[in-house]
Design a protein around this motif. Structure first.
Motif, PDB file in Angstrom:
ATOM      1  N   ASP A 199      -0.379  -6.960  -7.635  1.00 51.67           N
ATOM      2  CA  ASP A 199      -1.669  -7.590  -7.953  1.00 51.67           C
ATOM      3  C   ASP A 199      -1.975  -8.811  -7.093  1.00 51.67           C
ATOM      4  N   THR A 200      -1.032  -9.246  -6.239  1.00 53.04           N
ATOM      5  CA  THR A 200      -1.296 -10.375  -5.340  1.00 53.04           C
ATOM      6  C   THR A 200      -1.653  -9.918  -3.927  1.00 53.04           C
ATOM      7  N   LEU A 201      -1.570  -8.613  -3.676  1.00 49.86           N
ATOM      8  CA  LEU A 201      -1.859  -8.101  -2.340  1.00 49.86           C
ATOM      9  C   LEU A 201      -3.356  -8.043  -2.088  1.00 49.86           C
ATOM     10  N   GLY A 202      -3.747  -8.333  -0.849  1.00 52.82           N
ATOM     11  CA  GLY A 202      -5.134  -8.146  -0.447  1.00 52.82           C
ATOM     12  C   GLY A 202      -5.352  -6.666  -0.189  1.00 52.82           C
ATOM     13  N   GLY A 203      -6.543  -6.333   0.238  1.00 49.83           N
ATOM     14  CA  GLY A 203      -6.812  -4.936   0.559  1.00 49.83           C
ATOM     15  C   GLY A 203      -8.271  -4.619   0.399  1.00 49.83           C
ATOM     16  N   GLY A 204      -8.559  -3.357   0.380  1.00 51.56           N
ATOM     17  CA  GLY A 204      -9.935  -2.918   0.268  1.00 51.56           C
ATOM     18  C   GLY A 204     -10.005  -1.527  -0.319  1.00 51.56           C
ATOM     19  N   ASN A 205     -11.184  -1.186  -0.792  1.00 44.74           N
ATOM     20  CA  ASN A 205     -11.410   0.121  -1.374  1.00 44.74           C
ATOM     21  C   ASN A 205     -12.730   0.641  -0.838  1.00 44.74           C
ATOM     22  N   ARG A 206     -12.624   1.558   0.115  1.00 39.56           N
ATOM     23  CA  ARG A 206     -13.815   2.238   0.635  1.00 39.56           C
ATOM     24  C   ARG A 206     -13.843   3.611  -0.014  1.00 39.56           C
ATOM     25  N   ASP A 207     -14.900   4.344   0.193  1.00 39.36           N
ATOM     26  CA  ASP A 207     -14.978   5.678  -0.408  1.00 39.36           C
ATOM     27  C   ASP A 207     -13.791   6.542  -0.022  1.00 39.36           C
ATOM     28  N   LYS A 248      -8.143   3.622   0.245  1.00 39.02           N
ATOM     29  CA  LYS A 248      -7.664   2.559  -0.635  1.00 39.02           C
ATOM     30  C   LYS A 248      -6.507   1.907   0.107  1.00 39.02           C
ATOM     31  N   ALA A 249      -6.645   0.613   0.414  1.00 35.94           N
ATOM     32  CA  ALA A 249      -5.631  -0.075   1.217  1.00 35.94           C
ATOM     33  C   ALA A 249      -5.085  -1.285   0.476  1.00 35.94           C
ATOM     34  N   ARG A 250      -3.793  -1.494   0.590  1.00 35.15           N
ATOM     35  CA  ARG A 250      -3.122  -2.702   0.092  1.00 35.15           C
ATOM     36  C   ARG A 250      -2.445  -3.349   1.288  1.00 35.15           C
ATOM     37  N   HIS A 251      -2.724  -4.631   1.521  1.00 38.67           N
ATOM     38  CA  HIS A 251      -2.171  -5.359   2.662  1.00 38.67           C
ATOM     39  C   HIS A 251      -1.058  -6.287   2.193  1.00 38.67           C
ATOM     40  N   HIS A 252       0.148  -6.059   2.673  1.00 37.58           N
ATOM     41  CA  HIS A 252       1.276  -6.933   2.341  1.00 37.58           C
ATOM     42  C   HIS A 252       1.177  -8.275   3.052  1.00 37.58           C
ATOM     43  N   PHE A 253       0.397  -8.332   4.149  1.00 37.44           N
ATOM     44  CA  PHE A 253       0.144  -9.567   4.880  1.00 37.44           C
ATOM     45  C   PHE A 253      -1.348  -9.833   4.870  1.00 37.44           C
ATOM     46  N   GLN A 262     -10.178 -12.797   4.076  1.00 34.93           N
ATOM     47  CA  GLN A 262     -10.190 -12.768   2.621  1.00 34.93           C
ATOM     48  C   GLN A 262      -8.840 -12.373   2.024  1.00 34.93           C
ATOM     49  N   GLY A 263      -7.822 -12.138   2.851  1.00 35.21           N
ATOM     50  CA  GLY A 263      -6.493 -11.796   2.352  1.00 35.21           C
ATOM     51  C   GLY A 263      -5.819 -12.986   1.694  1.00 35.21           C
ATOM     52  N   ASN A 264      -4.708 -12.732   1.032  1.00 34.50           N
ATOM     53  CA  ASN A 264      -3.953 -13.780   0.349  1.00 34.50           C
ATOM     54  C   ASN A 264      -3.263 -14.655   1.396  1.00 34.50           C
ATOM     55  N   PRO A 265      -3.667 -15.933   1.558  1.00 31.80           N
ATOM     56  CA  PRO A 265      -3.092 -16.797   2.598  1.00 31.80           C
ATOM     57  C   PRO A 265      -1.601 -17.076   2.390  1.00 31.80           C
ATOM     58  N   LEU A 273       5.581 -11.987   9.035  1.00 27.66           N
ATOM     59  CA  LEU A 273       7.020 -12.219   9.063  1.00 27.66           C
ATOM     60  C   LEU A 273       7.506 -12.007  10.492  1.00 27.66           C
ATOM     61  N   GLY A 274       7.549 -13.068  11.276  1.00 24.85           N
ATOM     62  CA  GLY A 274       7.982 -12.940  12.670  1.00 24.85           C
ATOM     63  C   GLY A 274       7.098 -11.984  13.439  1.00 24.85           C
ATOM     64  N   ASN A 275       7.722 -10.967  14.060  1.00 31.73           N
ATOM     65  CA  ASN A 275       6.963  -9.989  14.836  1.00 31.73           C
ATOM     66  C   ASN A 275       6.250  -8.950  13.981  1.00 31.73           C
ATOM     67  N   LEU A 276       6.585  -8.888  12.725  1.00 30.37           N
ATOM     68  CA  LEU A 276       5.925  -7.925  11.847  1.00 30.37           C
ATOM     69  C   LEU A 276       4.576  -8.501  11.432  1.00 30.37           C
ATOM     70  N   VAL A 277       3.489  -7.907  11.928  1.00 28.98           N
ATOM     71  CA  VAL A 277       2.159  -8.489  11.727  1.00 28.98           C
ATOM     72  C   VAL A 277       1.279  -7.705  10.753  1.00 28.98           C
ATOM     73  N   VAL A 278       1.571  -6.433  10.534  1.00 26.24           N
ATOM     74  CA  VAL A 278       0.778  -5.630   9.605  1.00 26.24           C
ATOM     75  C   VAL A 278       1.725  -4.745   8.810  1.00 26.24           C
ATOM     76  N   TRP A 279       1.510  -4.700   7.513  1.00 27.65           N
ATOM     77  CA  TRP A 279       2.221  -3.752   6.654  1.00 27.65           C
ATOM     78  C   TRP A 279       1.269  -3.391   5.543  1.00 27.65           C
ATOM     79  N   ASN A 280       0.763  -2.177   5.588  1.00 26.69           N
ATOM     80  CA  ASN A 280      -0.220  -1.713   4.620  1.00 26.69           C
ATOM     81  C   ASN A 280       0.305  -0.516   3.855  1.00 26.69           C
ATOM     82  N   ASP A 281      -0.097  -0.404   2.623  1.00 26.93           N
ATOM     83  CA  ASP A 281       0.052   0.830   1.859  1.00 26.93           C
ATOM     84  C   ASP A 281      -1.345   1.406   1.732  1.00 26.93           C
ATOM     85  N   ASP A 282      -1.551   2.582   2.301  1.00 26.75           N
ATOM     86  CA  ASP A 282      -2.878   3.192   2.332  1.00 26.75           C
ATOM     87  C   ASP A 282      -2.879   4.529   1.618  1.00 26.75           C
TER      88      ASP A 282
END
Length: 142
Positions: A8-16, A19-24, A29-32, A37-46
């Motif tokens: 419930d703290t993850l950012g993300g979006g819901n298009r038609d 459905k995306a959840r952003h770990h970063f 508008q994402g959770n600041p 984490l270092g070189n890891l810049v994107v981690w999404n659950d889609d």
């Protein structure tokens, strides 16, 4: 260092179709509190809806790792690579100086991937090596 990031703290979006959840915090508008984490810049659950997906789009200077949890992801890229990634399989792309690719769910069921979609997952990392040409490979899970 492990960091617990409750769903419930993850950012993300819901298009038609997505459905995306952003770990970063991918966008403003994402959770600041969820910085890279270092070189890891994107981690999404889609999760990608049936018969939809990401049209051709570009990346450069990064490694893109896609793990499909459920469903089958169709992939095509500007280096001539094309194929499908089935559930419990991984695809790795080295973008080099630039690659364009598309990812689609051509099935009648939702696709999940870790860091991309249907429930899907992918992790993108800034590449420590600047490669002149993109390349891709696939590793089968089972």
């Amino acid at each position: 260092m492990l960091q617990l990031r409750a769903l419930d703290t993850l950012g993300g979006g819901n298009r038609d179709w997505l459905k995306a959840r952003h770990h970063f915090a991918v966008e403003a508008q994402g959770n600041p509190a969820h910085a890279r984490l270092g070189n890891l810049v994107v981690w999404n659950d889609d999760e990608i809806a049936p018969h939809s997906g990401f049209p051709m789009h570009g990346h450069r200077d990064m490694e893109i790792v896609t793990y499909v949890r459920e469903g089958v992801l169709q992939h095509e890229d500007s280096s001539g690579g094309r194929g499908e990634i089935a559930a419990r399989n991984v695809q790795v792309i080295t973008a080099g100086r630039g690659v364009r690719h598309s990812e689609y769910n051509d099935t009648d069921a939702n696709l999940k991937n870790l860091s991309d979609l249907a429930f899907a997952a992918s992790a993108w990392t800034r590449s420590p090596i600047r490669l002149s040409r993109p390349h891709a490979w696939k590793s089968h899970g089972e």
